[in-house]
Every structure is written in C-alpha cells, then in structure tokens.
Design a protein around this motif. Structure first.
Motif, mmCIF file in Angstrom:
data_model
loop_
_atom_site.group_PDB
_atom_site.id
_atom_site.type_symbol
_atom_site.label_atom_id
_atom_site.label_comp_id
_atom_site.label_asym_id
_atom_site.label_seq_id
_atom_site.Cartn_x
_atom_site.Cartn_y
_atom_site.Cartn_z
ATOM 1 N N LEU A 1 0.828 -1.200 0.000
ATOM 2 C CA LEU A 1 0.000 0.000 0.000
ATOM 3 C C LEU A 1 0.866 1.255 0.000
ATOM 4 O O LEU A 1 0.673 2.169 -0.809
ATOM 5 C CB LEU A 1 -0.913 -0.009 1.227
ATOM 6 C CG LEU A 1 -1.782 1.235 1.433
ATOM 7 C CD1 LEU A 1 -2.820 1.363 0.333
ATOM 8 C CD2 LEU A 1 -2.457 1.195 2.812
ATOM 9 N N ASN A 2 1.837 1.286 0.905
ATOM 10 C CA ASN A 2 2.649 2.487 1.047
ATOM 11 C C ASN A 2 3.657 2.679 -0.083
ATOM 12 O O ASN A 2 4.195 3.770 -0.250
ATOM 13 C CB ASN A 2 3.353 2.483 2.405
ATOM 14 C CG ASN A 2 2.389 2.769 3.545
ATOM 15 O OD1 ASN A 2 1.409 3.483 3.379
ATOM 16 N ND2 ASN A 2 2.647 2.191 4.708
ATOM 17 N N SER A 3 3.894 1.617 -0.866
ATOM 18 C CA SER A 3 4.776 1.748 -2.037
ATOM 19 C C SER A 3 3.957 1.929 -3.320
ATOM 20 O O SER A 3 4.493 1.783 -4.421
ATOM 21 C CB SER A 3 5.697 0.528 -2.158
ATOM 22 O OG SER A 3 4.951 -0.656 -2.355
ATOM 23 N N GLN B 1 1.164 3.121 10.786
ATOM 24 C CA GLN B 1 1.670 2.893 9.424
ATOM 25 C C GLN B 1 0.663 3.268 8.351
ATOM 26 O O GLN B 1 1.045 3.629 7.231
ATOM 27 C CB GLN B 1 2.037 1.412 9.264
ATOM 28 C CG GLN B 1 3.109 0.946 10.229
ATOM 29 C CD GLN B 1 3.282 -0.554 10.204
ATOM 30 O OE1 GLN B 1 2.338 -1.306 10.465
ATOM 31 N NE2 GLN B 1 4.479 -1.006 9.874
ATOM 32 N N VAL B 2 -0.630 3.157 8.669
ATOM 33 C CA VAL B 2 -1.714 3.453 7.715
ATOM 34 C C VAL B 2 -2.844 4.118 8.477
ATOM 35 O O VAL B 2 -2.820 4.203 9.699
ATOM 36 C CB VAL B 2 -2.228 2.159 7.040
ATOM 37 C CG1 VAL B 2 -1.136 1.481 6.230
ATOM 38 C CG2 VAL B 2 -2.799 1.186 8.091
ATOM 39 N N ARG C 1 -3.457 4.857 2.671
ATOM 40 C CA ARG C 1 -2.210 5.555 2.954
ATOM 41 C C ARG C 1 -2.493 6.766 3.841
ATOM 42 O O ARG C 1 -3.509 7.453 3.679
ATOM 43 C CB ARG C 1 -1.521 5.986 1.659
ATOM 44 C CG ARG C 1 -0.877 4.827 0.917
ATOM 45 C CD ARG C 1 -0.042 5.313 -0.265
ATOM 46 N NE ARG C 1 -0.864 5.766 -1.378
ATOM 47 C CZ ARG C 1 -1.400 4.959 -2.304
ATOM 48 N NH1 ARG C 1 -1.206 3.650 -2.222
ATOM 49 N NH2 ARG C 1 -2.111 5.452 -3.295
ATOM 50 N N SER C 2 -1.584 7.047 4.743
ATOM 51 C CA SER C 2 -1.799 8.080 5.762
ATOM 52 C C SER C 2 -2.209 9.447 5.225
ATOM 53 O O SER C 2 -3.056 10.110 5.827
ATOM 54 C CB SER C 2 -0.552 8.210 6.639
ATOM 55 O OG SER C 2 -0.353 7.018 7.358
ATOM 56 N N PRO C 3 -1.663 9.935 4.097
ATOM 57 C CA PRO C 3 -2.088 11.268 3.642
ATOM 58 C C PRO C 3 -3.535 11.325 3.159
ATOM 59 O O PRO C 3 -4.111 12.412 3.091
ATOM 60 C CB PRO C 3 -1.125 11.566 2.475
ATOM 61 C CG PRO C 3 0.007 10.630 2.647
ATOM 62 C CD PRO C 3 -0.580 9.402 3.266
ATOM 63 N N GLU C 4 -4.134 10.158 2.824
ATOM 64 C CA GLU C 4 -5.407 10.154 2.085
ATOM 65 C C GLU C 4 -6.620 10.153 3.013
ATOM 66 O O GLU C 4 -7.498 9.301 2.933
ATOM 67 C CB GLU C 4 -5.448 8.963 1.135
ATOM 68 C CG GLU C 4 -4.320 8.954 0.114
ATOM 69 C CD GLU C 4 -4.323 10.173 -0.804
ATOM 70 O OE1 GLU C 4 -5.390 10.821 -0.940
ATOM 71 O OE2 GLU C 4 -3.267 10.483 -1.385
#
Length: 309
Positions: free
Chosen positions: A119-121, A140-141, A261-264
């Motif tokens: 997910l993070n990649s 992490q998420v 993902r954390s920014p979303e």
C-alpha cells in the motif's frame, strides 16, 4: 482473518483436495491475479502528504478504477469457483467505490505480510483484506471504521472428545494446536499457556490436520472456521461455538477494516460516510451475509477506539 502485519506464510506447501476444493487452483489463481495487479501497477498514482487530505479520490474518479490489496483468504478476499476474486471486502468495495464515482475495482493479490508495504509503495490504493486494527498498524496506515468484529472458534474432531471450548482448555489438556502462519491466535494461545503450537498455510490445511489426527485442534476466526467446515462437507470434524480470547486478563474482540495511505484522509472519510450509511440501512450485513457473517459480527466500534495503545 488478519494476522499480525509483517509475518509471511511459509513455503513448501503441500497440495490438498477436499470434495472439489483444490488448494493448488486457489493459490494459482492468487498468483495469477498478483501478476495482473503487478502489470497494472505501472500506472501508479503518486501521493504526497500535502496536509490537505490528499487527492487520490479525484484521481481514482478520473481513472475509473481502484486497485484493492487482497490476501487471498476466505471469506475476506479469495478466488471463487469461477476463477474471479470474491469475498466480503471486494463486495463492499465495489458498492462503496461506485457510489464515490469510481466504476471499477481491480484486485491485487499478495501475501498478508506484504499488504501494508504494498500500500505504502503505491502498488495498490487501499487494503481490502479484513485487516485487524491494531495500534501498531495505526502508525503505518489510516483505517476506515470497521466493517465487522470477530471472535475465534476451533476445528475439533467430531464430538469434541477433549471438550475444548477455550484456550485455557487447550493448555490444560496439553492438546496439540495448529493455526495459521502469523495469525493473532498464536499470541492468544501463548497467553493462555498453550505449549504445542503448529502453524499451517490456511484453514483447509488445518481442517485436514485435525481429520488426520496430526493435531487435536485448529484455531481460526469464527467465520473462517464455520465456512471451511460447511464448504468441505466433512463428517470427521466440527466447529465449536465462538471463543473469546484474552490478553493481559482482558477479553479481546478484534475488528477488521479497510486501510489507506496516511495522507489520504479525504478518501478514507468519504469511504467511511458510505460505510456508515450501509450499516444504518442494514445493507452492510446483507452484503456480508453470503460470506458467512451474521448480525453478531456487526459492530459500531470506531477505528479511533481501536488505535488507542
């Protein structure tokens, strides 16, 4: 089921067949979908933490497709008899994303331990694998609110000769226990004092191990146990009633949810709004019921509550 993130299944798995359920075809289908997902991954959409909630939802609407990270496990996301990915998470995702203006969902199958990394990649856009919410993962998420809550259950020989109803019963009797690689049930068993723990690739391998007398009990989530016993049509083993695990002397009820993902946060919040509508109307249970979920698995627990240390 949602094993702890970062632990991966082992290799050298034997191929089994029980009344038409072939593990070889299941795993081959997952691998094929993984390849297909990897091919589509060339159109990755970069996201950055701009502090404004992200723009992924707008980008997904423009593309018309969202990529779902799945772990190939019943009943959360798996290969159906028609060779297509199915499960409770894809079924929920299809409805919610369509209402958010994204017409198509595309599966990306991977190992459970690779979901957060993938997910993070940017290999896919969200995790749709019934992932348990834990404080560690919350670092992490970001999680949507849970779509289900879950207790455990045991697969035991017909008649449950050792009378195994709790983890303490397994420890007290010295029963040989098996569970999935990296499953949360390993920690629950150790907490109860269980000494003999074997790990196996999946619930079907666990059922076969109990049938063949190689272990006395296989431990998994209640819905997973219920489904595999029903689908195999076995007459040699049975599933127990639901079991509540304990950690530090306190009962544990795990919950599973979609991860982003954390920014979303913009996408996560939009997803949550539709999920809450489905829960209030009863549609969520209607979507999940064909995969073995019941009213008892519905929950109003929030991600924020489960993210607390």
């Amino acid at each position: 089921m949602a094993p702890p993130q970062g632990k991966k299944p082992g290799n050298g798995t034997r191929t089994h067949e029980v009344k038409g359920i072939r593990r070889r075809s299941l795993l081959a289908g997952v691998a094929a979908l993984g390849v297909a997902g990897a091919t589509s991954g060339c159109s990755r959409v970069a996201t950055a933490d701009t502090g404004d909630g992200g723009h992924l939802l707008e980008q997904l609407r423009a593309k018309g497709v969202v990529r779902l990270g799945l772990a190939g496990e019943q009943p959360y996301g798996y290969i159906g008899k028609d060779g297509k990915m199915t499960g409770s998470a894809p079924a929920i995702a299809e409805r919610i994303f369509k209402r958010l203006g994204v017409e198509r969902v595309e599966p990306f199958a991977t190992e459970f331990g690779s979901l957060i990394t993938g997910l993070n990649s940017l290999q896919f856009d969200c995790v749709a694998a019934g992932m348990y919410i834990t404080p560690e993962r919350c670092g992490q998420v970001i999680f949507a609110d849970p779509e289900y809550q879950m207790r455990d259950a045991f697969i035991v020989p017909k008649g449950n000769p050792k009378n195994l109803r709790t983890y303490k019963d397994i420890a007290r009797t010295g029963a040989r226990m098996a569970t999935g690689v990296g499953y949360a049930e390993i920690d629950y068993a150790k907490e109860a004092g269980v000494k003999h723990i074997t790990t196996l690739p999946d619930q079907l391998a666990g059922l076969l191990a109990v049938e063949q007398g190689r272990v006395d009990v296989f431990v998994g989530t209640a819905v997973t146990v219920r489904n595999v016993v029903k689908e195999t049509g076995t007459t040699k083993v049975e599933g127990t009633p639901e079991v509540t695990p304990y950690m530090d002397g306190k009962p544990v009820i795990d919950v599973g949810a979609f991860a982003f993902r954390s920014p979303e946060t913009h996408l996560r919040d939009a997803f949550n709004r539709e999920l809450h509508k489905m829960r209030r109307s009863g549609e969520l249970l209607d979507v999940m019921r064909p995969f073995g979920f019941t009213k008892d698995q519905m929950t109003t627990i929030t991600a924020k509550e489960k993210c607390k240390p």
